[in-house]
Motif scaffolding. Structure first.
Motif, PDB file in Angstrom:
ATOM      1  N   LEU A 327      22.760 -51.818 -31.665  1.00 38.21           N
ATOM      2  CA  LEU A 327      22.015 -50.852 -32.736  1.00 38.21           C
ATOM      3  C   LEU A 327      20.683 -50.712 -31.923  1.00 38.21           C
ATOM      4  N   SER A 328      19.796 -49.890 -32.869  1.00 40.16           N
ATOM      5  CA  SER A 328      18.356 -49.293 -32.663  1.00 40.16           C
ATOM      6  C   SER A 328      17.542 -49.926 -33.588  1.00 40.16           C
ATOM      7  N   ASP A 329      16.176 -49.869 -33.290  1.00 38.79           N
ATOM      8  CA  ASP A 329      15.604 -50.619 -34.473  1.00 38.79           C
ATOM      9  C   ASP A 329      14.771 -49.534 -35.108  1.00 38.79           C
ATOM     10  N   ASN A 330      14.947 -48.153 -34.810  1.00 38.50           N
ATOM     11  CA  ASN A 330      14.393 -47.279 -35.873  1.00 38.50           C
ATOM     12  C   ASN A 330      14.783 -45.854 -35.030  1.00 38.50           C
ATOM     13  N   GLY A 331      14.524 -44.828 -35.667  1.00 34.39           N
ATOM     14  CA  GLY A 331      14.698 -43.420 -35.181  1.00 34.39           C
ATOM     15  C   GLY A 331      13.768 -43.035 -33.924  1.00 34.39           C
ATOM     16  N   ALA A 332      14.019 -42.097 -33.374  1.00 34.81           N
ATOM     17  CA  ALA A 332      13.121 -41.769 -32.255  1.00 34.81           C
ATOM     18  C   ALA A 332      11.632 -41.380 -32.813  1.00 34.81           C
ATOM     19  N   CYS A 333      10.853 -41.594 -31.658  1.00 33.39           N
ATOM     20  CA  CYS A 333       9.315 -41.708 -31.846  1.00 33.39           C
ATOM     21  C   CYS A 333       8.696 -40.406 -31.436  1.00 33.39           C
ATOM     22  N   PRO A 334       8.015 -39.757 -32.477  1.00 33.66           N
ATOM     23  CA  PRO A 334       7.278 -38.466 -32.012  1.00 33.66           C
ATOM     24  C   PRO A 334       5.856 -38.506 -31.688  1.00 33.66           C
ATOM     25  N   PHE A 335       5.186 -39.746 -31.691  1.00 30.06           N
ATOM     26  CA  PHE A 335       3.772 -40.200 -31.823  1.00 30.06           C
ATOM     27  C   PHE A 335       3.156 -39.657 -30.348  1.00 30.06           C
ATOM     28  N   TYR A 336       1.889 -39.126 -30.594  1.00 33.91           N
ATOM     29  CA  TYR A 336       1.241 -38.876 -29.220  1.00 33.91           C
ATOM     30  C   TYR A 336       0.511 -40.332 -28.875  1.00 33.91           C
ATOM     31  N   SER A 337       1.123 -40.823 -27.663  1.00 31.99           N
ATOM     32  CA  SER A 337       0.492 -41.986 -27.351  1.00 31.99           C
ATOM     33  C   SER A 337       0.169 -42.048 -25.709  1.00 31.99           C
ATOM     34  N   ASN A 338      -0.184 -40.913 -25.088  1.00 30.87           N
ATOM     35  CA  ASN A 338      -0.269 -40.766 -23.811  1.00 30.87           C
ATOM     36  C   ASN A 338      -1.641 -41.172 -23.399  1.00 30.87           C
ATOM     37  N   ARG A 339      -1.645 -42.032 -22.338  1.00 34.99           N
ATOM     38  CA  ARG A 339      -2.993 -42.736 -21.923  1.00 34.99           C
ATOM     39  C   ARG A 339      -3.308 -42.129 -20.672  1.00 34.99           C
ATOM     40  N   VAL A 340      -2.472 -41.562 -19.841  1.00 36.29           N
ATOM     41  CA  VAL A 340      -2.951 -40.979 -18.527  1.00 36.29           C
ATOM     42  C   VAL A 340      -2.330 -39.574 -18.595  1.00 36.29           C
ATOM     43  N   LYS A 341      -3.279 -38.712 -18.770  1.00 42.45           N
ATOM     44  CA  LYS A 341      -2.846 -37.335 -18.989  1.00 42.45           C
ATOM     45  C   LYS A 341      -2.719 -36.382 -17.657  1.00 42.45           C
ATOM     46  N   ASP A 342      -3.264 -36.755 -16.633  1.00 43.07           N
ATOM     47  CA  ASP A 342      -3.019 -35.903 -15.570  1.00 43.07           C
ATOM     48  C   ASP A 342      -2.026 -36.464 -14.382  1.00 43.07           C
ATOM     49  N   VAL A 343      -0.885 -37.644 -15.041  1.00 40.18           N
ATOM     50  CA  VAL A 343       0.175 -37.970 -14.244  1.00 40.18           C
ATOM     51  C   VAL A 343       1.455 -37.888 -14.979  1.00 40.18           C
ATOM     52  N   GLN A 344       2.331 -36.832 -14.686  1.00 43.31           N
ATOM     53  CA  GLN A 344       3.553 -36.618 -15.445  1.00 43.31           C
ATOM     54  C   GLN A 344       4.296 -37.954 -15.514  1.00 43.31           C
ATOM     55  N   ALA A 362      16.878 -36.088 -30.538  1.00 43.30           N
ATOM     56  CA  ALA A 362      17.376 -37.429 -30.699  1.00 43.30           C
ATOM     57  C   ALA A 362      18.066 -38.086 -31.972  1.00 43.30           C
ATOM     58  N   ASN A 363      17.410 -37.378 -32.982  1.00 44.35           N
ATOM     59  CA  ASN A 363      17.632 -37.888 -34.520  1.00 44.35           C
ATOM     60  C   ASN A 363      18.664 -36.967 -34.946  1.00 44.35           C
ATOM     61  N   THR A 364      19.376 -36.161 -34.159  1.00 44.71           N
ATOM     62  CA  THR A 364      20.369 -35.048 -34.928  1.00 44.71           C
ATOM     63  C   THR A 364      21.352 -35.814 -35.741  1.00 44.71           C
ATOM     64  N   PRO A 365      21.865 -35.349 -36.842  1.00 45.54           N
ATOM     65  CA  PRO A 365      21.291 -34.215 -37.608  1.00 45.54           C
ATOM     66  C   PRO A 365      20.234 -34.175 -38.761  1.00 45.54           C
ATOM     67  N   TYR A 366      19.587 -35.468 -38.438  1.00 46.33           N
ATOM     68  CA  TYR A 366      18.858 -35.694 -39.569  1.00 46.33           C
ATOM     69  C   TYR A 366      17.383 -35.501 -39.708  1.00 46.33           C
ATOM     70  N   ARG A 367      16.648 -35.442 -40.676  1.00 42.82           N
ATOM     71  CA  ARG A 367      15.327 -35.214 -40.809  1.00 42.82           C
ATOM     72  C   ARG A 367      14.241 -36.430 -40.468  1.00 42.82           C
ATOM     73  N   GLN A 368      13.153 -36.200 -40.005  1.00 41.75           N
ATOM     74  CA  GLN A 368      11.995 -37.001 -39.750  1.00 41.75           C
ATOM     75  C   GLN A 368      12.273 -37.922 -38.725  1.00 41.75           C
ATOM     76  N   TYR A 369      11.314 -39.003 -38.612  1.00 42.24           N
ATOM     77  CA  TYR A 369      11.245 -39.914 -37.484  1.00 42.24           C
ATOM     78  C   TYR A 369      10.919 -41.383 -37.537  1.00 42.24           C
ATOM     79  N   LYS A 370      10.702 -41.958 -36.619  1.00 37.93           N
ATOM     80  CA  LYS A 370      10.101 -43.470 -36.714  1.00 37.93           C
ATOM     81  C   LYS A 370       9.092 -43.476 -37.906  1.00 37.93           C
ATOM     82  N   GLN A 371       9.096 -44.735 -38.379  1.00 40.23           N
ATOM     83  CA  GLN A 371       8.241 -45.165 -39.607  1.00 40.23           C
ATOM     84  C   GLN A 371       8.745 -44.691 -41.015  1.00 40.23           C
TER      85      GLN A 371
END
Length: 519
Positions: A327-344, A362-371
């Protein structure tokens, strides 16, 4: 008529052997091994057996030879799901019983390799280094590759003692977290086979939680595949899911939408908002293709390592007597957590996260995201594999929840739930066993299901569900007729909202807890 003495002797010997085998089979029946595998931050449709274009042949094997749940809930957040999964409680405290405690009671060796993360109510004795016989863990979130600094952002603990990066054993260089966590698990399995004891192996993988880092050869498999864009790929997944049978005709494809969560910032529009793929520059499309390719590669690598575990079990002749849950612990995560902006995303010196538009895929066909307690945040693929006990390639639309795992363990282990732990009365379990469903039978549906974090909760009872966003008013959905939550019935049926809200308040006070499970 003369009897041939040799023939009679052979018949006696054969008869004795048959009777002996029958008796041995009755008295020395081996308890099944248990492997519990959890992915991190992956959506309902992110594995092949649930609709993805991502290559997950090993998880797909478990699905095709096991049982797929079409409706299974987690707690929509990392720590909350782990707390409820491992104790069978929506909330608790002293008196909570860890799954590893139950397996120890049944004479099992217990092992854990992966992510540790709990809510504050989980007692110290339930920490993995205290509950499992053997454990390798890190807390919450850390990198997959060793960062350029030479230190992981979170330390690794081996059986409760800090393990320096230079001390981490690994078979493939450069070391990669998903791989070396499996290395430790496989070594422990070798030790367990020598002991000839049943085992419980818990593998809470971190994939595909940020940071998006993956091996180059895995990324290359997917480069260019995502230039179709999230809109077209979401439609393709939806059609595949219908064909597979993991969703029904009642499941309408929800329209793409922004991340409505106002709790988790920073709020970078390129990450929080939906925008159509068409019209983006080729450079932007290439960057976005890389982002999703790395995410897919992380899930692919997890599947490869699950394959290593399956190969080990098969080689040792243990696979036939092992129940495996995924199983998975929650749906896909859409949060901005980028710490290094100049390296892809991809290499050790990068630190990116997935954005809303890809998380929506990732969450097809459902609405909303992690949390969120909306189905996109709280809905997980759930696979149960158990040769000769679970009918292959079957599906169930009976709903389940992570709190059901503990009472299921009691049935598998053939033990009673303990009355006390550490001198304290145990907390009554909140779920009920999934064993009837495993047997192809109808389970009495639990009175209710809870998910989501504070301000984003959901409460489901029967056909109806209330859900909240940003501590706002309850929305009401007929989850049987409208499983993708497209029609809010709150304004037309306020009495049902009030009924469920009051029921939820009583449930939080423990007035509707399930009694302790006994054989």
């Amino acid at each position: 008529m003369k009897l041939n003495v040799k023939v009679v002797s052979k018949l006696v010997i054969v008869s004795f052997m048959i009777l002996t085998n029958i008796v041995i089979g009755q008295t020395n029946h081996k308890k099944p091994n248990i492997v519990l595998i959890m992915a991190d931050d992956i959506g309902f449709s992110d594995i092949g057996a649930y609709g993805a274009e991502i290559e997950t042949p090993n998880i797909d094997k478990l699905a095709s030879e096991g049982l797929r749940f079409t409706t299974f809930y987690n707690m929509a957040k990392c720590a909350a799901t782990r707390s409820s999964l491992l104790t069978g409680l929506y909330s608790g405290g002293n008196g909570a019983v860890h799954l590893a405690n139950l397996t120890k009671q049944a004479g099992y060796t217990s092992m854990m390799s992966g992510k540790e993360h709990f809510n504050n109510w989980v007692p110290e004795y339930c920490r993995s280094q205290n509950a499992f016989d053997k454990s390798l863990l890190f807390w919450a979130t850390t990198e997959y590759y060793l960062p350029p600094s030479g230190e992981f952002s979170q330390k690794f603990l081996l059986n409760g003692k800090e393990l320096k990066p230079s001390e981490i054993k690994h078979e493939i260089s450069p070391m990669y977290k998903t791989d070396f966590m499996t290395d430790y698990a496989l070594n422990w399995l070798d030790e367990s086979f020598k002991e000839e004891k049943p085992f419980f192996l818990y593998l809470p993988y971190h994939a595909g939680h940020y940071p998006l880092q993956a091996r180059p050869e895995d990324i290359e498999k997917y480069r260019g595949k995502y230039k179709k864009g999230w809109d077209k790929l979401r439609e393709e997944r939806y059609k595949k899911m219908l064909a597979l049978g993991v969703i029904s005709k009642e499941h309408k494809l929800s329209p793409p939408e922004n991340n409505l969560n106002k709790k988790r910032g920073p709020f970078v529009k390129d990450y929080t908002d939906y925008y159509p793929w068409e019209g983006l520059s080729e450079a932007k499309k290439d960057s976005l293709d890389l982002e999703m390719s790395v995410y897919a590669a992380m899930i692919d690598r997890m599947d490869q390592n699950i394959g290593r575990v399956l190969d080990k079990l098969e080689k040792e002749g243990a696979l036939e007597n092992t129940i495996i849950l995924f199983l998975s612990d929650n749906g896909a995560c859409p949060f901005y957590s980028n710490r290094v902006k100049d390296v892809q995303p991809g290499p050790a010196n990068s630190y990116w996260s997935l954005r809303t538009t890809w998380a929506n895929l990732a969450n097809t066909p459902y609405r909303q995201y992690k949390q969120s307690g909306m189905e996109g945040g709280s809905h997980t693929p759930f696979i149960a594999y158990w040769p000769k006990n679970i009918k292959p390639n079957t599906f169930t639309d009976q709903p389940g929840h992570v709190v059901d795992i503990a009472p299921t363990f009691l049935d598998i282990l053939g033990i009673e739930y303990p009355e006390t732990i550490n001198g304290v009365a145990t907390k009554p379990l909140h779920g009920s066993s999934l064993m009837p469903i495993f047997k192809g039978e109808q389970r009495k549906e639990p009175d209710f299901f809870i998910s989501g974090i504070n301000g984003f909760k959901m409460f489901r009872s029967g056909d109806f569900k209330i859900a909240q966003m940003n501590k706002g008013e309850w929305a009401l959905y007929n989850i049987k007729k409208d499983p993708t939550e497209l029609v809010n019935l709150a304004s037309t049926n306020p009495e049902k909202v009030k009924e469920l809200a009051n029921y939820y308040a009583r449930a939080l006070k423990g007035k509707n807890s399930i009694k302790k499970n006994k054989k």
